[in-house]
Design an enzyme around this catalytic site. Structure first.
Site, PDB file in Angstrom:
ATOM      1  N   CYS A 165     -23.338   1.384  77.506  1.00  0.00           N
ATOM      2  CA  CYS A 165     -23.026   2.810  76.253  1.00  0.00           C
ATOM      3  C   CYS A 165     -22.095   1.735  76.110  1.00  0.00           C
ATOM      4  O   CYS A 165     -20.827   1.657  76.598  1.00  0.00           O
ATOM      5  CB  CYS A 165     -22.979   3.735  76.155  1.00  0.00           C
ATOM      6  SG  CYS A 165     -25.143   3.983  77.709  1.00  0.00           S
ATOM      7  N   ASN A 217     -20.540   6.812  80.574  1.00  0.00           N
ATOM      8  CA  ASN A 217     -21.727   5.652  81.293  1.00  0.00           C
ATOM      9  C   ASN A 217     -21.832   5.697  81.670  1.00  0.00           C
ATOM     10  O   ASN A 217     -20.890   5.602  82.997  1.00  0.00           O
ATOM     11  CB  ASN A 217     -20.794   4.932  80.456  1.00  0.00           C
ATOM     12  CG  ASN A 217     -20.428   4.680  79.165  1.00  0.00           C
ATOM     13  OD1 ASN A 217     -20.656   4.681  78.108  1.00  0.00           O
ATOM     14  ND2 ASN A 217     -19.512   3.365  78.114  1.00  0.00           N
ATOM     15  N   GLY A 218     -22.715   5.530  82.592  1.00  0.00           N
ATOM     16  CA  GLY A 218     -22.746   5.159  84.119  1.00  0.00           C
ATOM     17  C   GLY A 218     -24.367   6.274  84.130  1.00  0.00           C
ATOM     18  O   GLY A 218     -25.309   6.263  83.112  1.00  0.00           O
ATOM     19  N   LYS A 262     -34.855 -13.414  69.871  1.00  0.00           N
ATOM     20  CA  LYS A 262     -34.481 -12.610  70.553  1.00  0.00           C
ATOM     21  C   LYS A 262     -35.410 -11.469  71.021  1.00  0.00           C
ATOM     22  O   LYS A 262     -36.150 -12.067  72.297  1.00  0.00           O
ATOM     23  CB  LYS A 262     -33.135 -11.215  70.525  1.00  0.00           C
ATOM     24  CG  LYS A 262     -33.016 -11.018  71.768  1.00  0.00           C
ATOM     25  CD  LYS A 262     -32.798 -12.181  73.099  1.00  0.00           C
ATOM     26  CE  LYS A 262     -32.113 -11.323  74.622  1.00  0.00           C
ATOM     27  NZ  LYS A 262     -32.398 -11.891  75.546  1.00  0.00           N
ATOM     28  N   GLU A 271     -33.468 -24.633  76.451  1.00  0.00           N
ATOM     29  CA  GLU A 271     -34.037 -23.927  74.909  1.00  0.00           C
ATOM     30  C   GLU A 271     -33.335 -24.019  74.261  1.00  0.00           C
ATOM     31  O   GLU A 271     -33.008 -23.615  72.968  1.00  0.00           O
ATOM     32  CB  GLU A 271     -34.387 -22.136  76.141  1.00  0.00           C
ATOM     33  CG  GLU A 271     -33.829 -21.380  74.977  1.00  0.00           C
ATOM     34  CD  GLU A 271     -34.281 -20.078  75.733  1.00  0.00           C
ATOM     35  OE1 GLU A 271     -34.285 -20.168  77.495  1.00  0.00           O
ATOM     36  OE2 GLU A 271     -34.930 -18.616  75.151  1.00  0.00           O
ATOM     37  N   ARG A 302     -23.607  -3.433  72.296  1.00  0.00           N
ATOM     38  CA  ARG A 302     -23.566  -2.446  73.627  1.00  0.00           C
ATOM     39  C   ARG A 302     -24.309  -1.487  74.175  1.00  0.00           C
ATOM     40  O   ARG A 302     -24.906  -1.098  75.093  1.00  0.00           O
ATOM     41  CB  ARG A 302     -22.304  -1.541  74.431  1.00  0.00           C
ATOM     42  CG  ARG A 302     -21.060  -1.812  74.362  1.00  0.00           C
ATOM     43  CD  ARG A 302     -20.491  -3.233  75.830  1.00  0.00           C
ATOM     44  NE  ARG A 302     -20.671  -2.432  76.923  1.00  0.00           N
ATOM     45  CZ  ARG A 302     -20.915  -2.695  78.105  1.00  0.00           C
ATOM     46  NH1 ARG A 302     -21.024  -4.098  78.667  1.00  0.00           N
ATOM     47  NH2 ARG A 302     -20.936  -2.121  79.249  1.00  0.00           N
ATOM     48  N   GLU A 307     -38.158 -21.653  85.686  1.00  0.00           N
ATOM     49  CA  GLU A 307     -37.236 -20.812  84.760  1.00  0.00           C
ATOM     50  C   GLU A 307     -36.149 -22.016  84.172  1.00  0.00           C
ATOM     51  O   GLU A 307     -35.518 -21.645  83.438  1.00  0.00           O
ATOM     52  CB  GLU A 307     -36.827 -19.482  85.795  1.00  0.00           C
ATOM     53  CG  GLU A 307     -35.724 -18.985  84.776  1.00  0.00           C
ATOM     54  CD  GLU A 307     -35.806 -18.467  83.547  1.00  0.00           C
ATOM     55  OE1 GLU A 307     -37.158 -18.365  82.995  1.00  0.00           O
ATOM     56  OE2 GLU A 307     -35.344 -18.010  83.125  1.00  0.00           O
ATOM     57  N   HIS A 337     -48.186 -37.485  91.908  1.00  0.00           N
ATOM     58  CA  HIS A 337     -49.744 -37.144  90.961  1.00  0.00           C
ATOM     59  C   HIS A 337     -49.182 -37.879  89.503  1.00  0.00           C
ATOM     60  O   HIS A 337     -50.030 -37.544  89.167  1.00  0.00           O
ATOM     61  CB  HIS A 337     -50.500 -35.926  91.602  1.00  0.00           C
ATOM     62  CG  HIS A 337     -50.702 -36.102  92.532  1.00  0.00           C
ATOM     63  ND1 HIS A 337     -51.155 -36.140  93.763  1.00  0.00           N
ATOM     64  CD2 HIS A 337     -49.906 -35.448  93.464  1.00  0.00           C
ATOM     65  CE1 HIS A 337     -51.885 -36.061  94.862  1.00  0.00           C
ATOM     66  NE2 HIS A 337     -50.431 -35.145  95.100  1.00  0.00           N
ATOM     67  N   TRP A 354     -27.193   3.779  75.181  1.00  0.00           N
ATOM     68  CA  TRP A 354     -28.552   3.077  75.466  1.00  0.00           C
ATOM     69  C   TRP A 354     -29.140   3.355  76.705  1.00  0.00           C
ATOM     70  O   TRP A 354     -28.764   3.809  77.980  1.00  0.00           O
ATOM     71  CB  TRP A 354     -27.986   1.161  76.044  1.00  0.00           C
ATOM     72  CG  TRP A 354     -28.916   0.535  76.406  1.00  0.00           C
ATOM     73  CD1 TRP A 354     -29.142   0.546  77.998  1.00  0.00           C
ATOM     74  CD2 TRP A 354     -29.745  -1.003  76.174  1.00  0.00           C
ATOM     75  NE1 TRP A 354     -30.080  -0.677  78.257  1.00  0.00           N
ATOM     76  CE2 TRP A 354     -30.675  -1.355  77.233  1.00  0.00           C
ATOM     77  CE3 TRP A 354     -29.850  -0.984  74.618  1.00  0.00           C
ATOM     78  CZ2 TRP A 354     -31.417  -2.221  76.509  1.00  0.00           C
ATOM     79  CZ3 TRP A 354     -30.481  -1.719  74.233  1.00  0.00           C
ATOM     80  CH2 TRP A 354     -31.369  -2.384  75.344  1.00  0.00           C
ATOM     81  N   LYS A 376     -34.205 -22.571  80.690  1.00  0.00           N
ATOM     82  CA  LYS A 376     -33.363 -22.259  80.398  1.00  0.00           C
ATOM     83  C   LYS A 376     -32.640 -23.725  79.776  1.00  0.00           C
ATOM     84  O   LYS A 376     -32.273 -23.678  78.117  1.00  0.00           O
ATOM     85  CB  LYS A 376     -32.932 -22.006  81.001  1.00  0.00           C
ATOM     86  CG  LYS A 376     -31.565 -20.604  80.673  1.00  0.00           C
ATOM     87  CD  LYS A 376     -32.312 -19.266  80.912  1.00  0.00           C
ATOM     88  CE  LYS A 376     -32.923 -18.850  79.978  1.00  0.00           C
ATOM     89  NZ  LYS A 376     -34.187 -17.675  80.404  1.00  0.00           N
TER      90      LYS A 376
END
Ligand code: AGP
Length: 612
Positions: A2, A100-101, A607, A492, A27, A485, A508, A74, A489
């Site tokens: 946050c 925060n935390g 996103k 992208e 944040r 993945e 193959h 957040w 990446k």
């Protein structure tokens, strides 16, 4: 995760806090609030939504006030609502805090505060316990009360408080969550991140873990954990606002890659019982009977989250001895899947808003399956519609290319596998203890991988890679989804055409594409298929392909077979995918950089994909 800002000076604090919070909205942005010292009372305004929504609730009373604190949230514990927004206040509303935390022992503290100390709670947050604890210890010295309160708290905090009885003073404490003091002329500030300070000052003092501070317009006093004054050097900030938002990194993607040790630590926090050492997913409401009669799990997701799901399939099958199918959500919803009794679905989504994933979730529920969501966003559509939710706690991910969310999805799936394995009696105590200790070692290993030397090595490799328009990723067993993945990446963000193949499949068909010098990134972390993968690498070598291998320390034979090699710290093969993903992220990042691509916002991509 946050954002925090606090001010003591002679200017109108209201505008300063709102402006600071807007700078910190990257944040966290699901709710916001401010608390101001006003005529011997506290004025608190909070609102779910953005800082702009908070602004609409301000009445004008806040003008002419000169000391206050603000927060943009957040959500982790508790939905994004007005009540759960910070600041939180004590029962008699003379103390307000922003935090925060995560307070790990919040349930026990809440119980003690309500049952033994007579406090009344207004929110669902872990933070509120700190407001009441401080109140319980308060007899006119806020710093002393904060010191006593945090000594009872387990977890992480950047904490700032004000009291209506101590005009002009802010007090703060830090443990595992950043807090920076901004030094002005006749004014001083506190913030969780530098962007909130830059409009006022570039002179800062950074609090360390265990330190406390008392801040007023005329001065800043910093104390260590024993209450002794600390003399700190002033750090002059040279970053511009844009660089400051990215924590000094050139791109959000790199910042988020670097945040992975902390993100993984947060995901694990509180989910391993400190007494019996077992995985404890107290947030999940499955009964023992439901878990025991499980016959199949359907994992459904898109893109990177689907790759996490493929690894989840392998890990859950191995540990929990239950059959798992992994599907891309856009296929699952139209393939008329066989959904039967004694099955559940797990949907994975960073944003919790992906249209196909949400539709798949609805379909599974419609057919009577209980759905567990693994998501990063509290209050997202997926979290609201699923039966059970496991939050990844990676913090906001801004770069389109998912990195820290992916790693925390993987770690969450390991936790689910161990939780199921324990409930179903399919894993013995020794294996479980070994894997749990391996999970706990991940943050430290990730730090090693992200050290400067490793990063330079990968960067050098990318000079070669970036000259090609085509590349391959290969691997067997658990290395194969990591290869998938890695290829996603690279495509992208660098726009290099990259394909992943199960290494055994090369002969193959894809071997026909291997030409002199073409980059082939080989994942070689699984002992069970080590020799087989080496044979596949030789097939590539024989056709002139240039192999860059990502392997574990202890697999030194690999170096003799390839052009270059990147060593991961040695780890249980089952956990290796969490580590091996990181060099592939850095390869994509540096290749994109070398090709001048738009790293954080790649062309044609968004996103959050809220359309079919
Ligand atoms: C990953 O780098 C992507 N941008 C993309 O594949 C993403 O993982 C996918 O769209 C799913 O998003 P979600 O996790 O928010 O559901």
């Amino acid at each position: 995760m946050c954002g925090i800002v606090g001010y003591a000076g002679s200017k109108e604090v209201n505008a300063i806090l709102i402006d600071g919070l807007k700078k910190l909205e990257y944040r966290g942005y699901d709710s916001a609030g401010i608390a101001l010292q006003h005529d011997g009372k506290l004025l608190i305004s909070k609102a779910a939504g953005s800082v702009a929504d908070l602004e609409k609730t301000l009445t004008g009373q806040e003008n002419a006030v000169t000391v206050g604190i603000g927060h943009t949230r957040w959500a982790t514990h508790g939905r994004p609502t007005d009540e759960n927004a910070h600041p939180h206040s004590s029962c008699c509303e003379e103390i307000a805090i922003v935090h925060n935390g995560i307070i790990e022992n919040h349930s026990a503290l809440r119980q003690w505060l309500t049952e033994e100390a007579g406090h009344t709670f207004r929110s669902e947050t872990d933070t509120e316990v700190l407001a009441h604890l401080i109140e319980d210890y308060y007899d006119g010295d806020l710093l002393e009360a904060m010191r006593k309160a945090v000594s009872r708290a387990e977890g992480s905090y950047a904490l700032v408080a004000i009291s209506s009885r101590e005009p002009g003073r802010l007090v703060c404490a830090r443990q595992d969550s950043p807090l920076i003091v901004g030094l002005g002329d006749g004014e001083n500030l506190i913030a969780s991140d530098i962007p909130a300070l830059l409009a006022h000052t570039r002179s800062t003092k950074v609090l360390e873990d265990g330190e406390f501070a008392s801040i007023s317009a005329d001065g800043v006093e910093i104390f260590d954990a024993d209450g002794k004054p600390v003399d700190k050097e002033i750090l002059e900030i040279t970053w511009d606002i844009e660089a400051a938002e990215k924590g000094g990194y050139d791109h959000f993607m790199l910042k988020e890659i670097m945040e992975q040790p902390a993100a993984v630590r947060e995901t694990l926090r509180q989910r391993i019982d400190s007494v019996n050492g077992k995985v404890t997913l107290s947030e999940l409401g499955f009964t023992a009977e439901e878990l025991n009669r499980l016959e199949k799990i359907h994992i459904i997701a898109c893109g990177t989250a689907y790759h996490a799901g493929l690894l989840g399939k392998a890990v859950i099958e191995k540990i929990a001895n239950v059959s798992v199918e992994a599907d891309v959500a856009s296929e699952f919803r139209y393939r008329d899947p066989l959904l039967l009794e004694n099955q559940i679905a797990i949907v994975i989504s960073q944003s919790g808003e992906t249209a196909d994933t949400l539709a798949a979730l609805r379909l599974a529920r419609q057919k009577g399956l209980k759905v567990l969501a693994i998501t990063n966003v509290v209050g997202s559509s997926v979290s609201r519609e699923a039966d059970e939710v496991l939050y990844t706690w990676a913090g906001p991910e801004i770069a389109v290319a998912s990195t820290k969310a992916y790693l925390t999805q993987l770690v969450s799936l390991y936790l689910v596998a161990l939780y199921l394995g324990e409930a179903r009696g399919s894993i013995d105590a020794e294996t479980s203890a070994g894997l749990i200790s391996g999970l706990k070692s991940l943050p430290a290993h990730l730090k090693t991988i992200l050290s400067e030397d490793s990063v330079v090595k990968l960067r050098d490799y990318c000079d070669h890679l970036s000259k090609w328009d085509s590349a391959f990723f290969v691997g067997r067993n658990l290395d194969y989804p990591v290869a998938m993945e890695g290829a996603l990446k690279l495509k992208e963000i660098s726009y290099i055409h990259a394909e992943a193949y199960a290494a055994g499949e090369l002969k193959h068909g894809p071997l026909a594409l291997i030409v002199e010098g073409i980059p082939v990134i080989a994942l070689v972390t699984q002992k069970a298929v080590f020799d087989k993968t080496l044979s596949n690498i030789q097939e590539v070598n024989a056709r002139g392909g240039a192999v860059f291998a990502i392997t574990q320390e202890g697999f030194e034979e690999v170096a003799r077979q390839v052009e270059s090699v990147f060593y991961l710290p040695a780890i249980d093969d089952l956990l290796a995918p969490v580590l091996s993903a990181v060099p592939t992220q850095l390869i994509a990042y540096y290749a994109a950089l070398a090709r001048n691509s738009s790293v954080d916002k790649p062309r044609n991509l968004a996103k959050s994909v809220t359309v079919e």
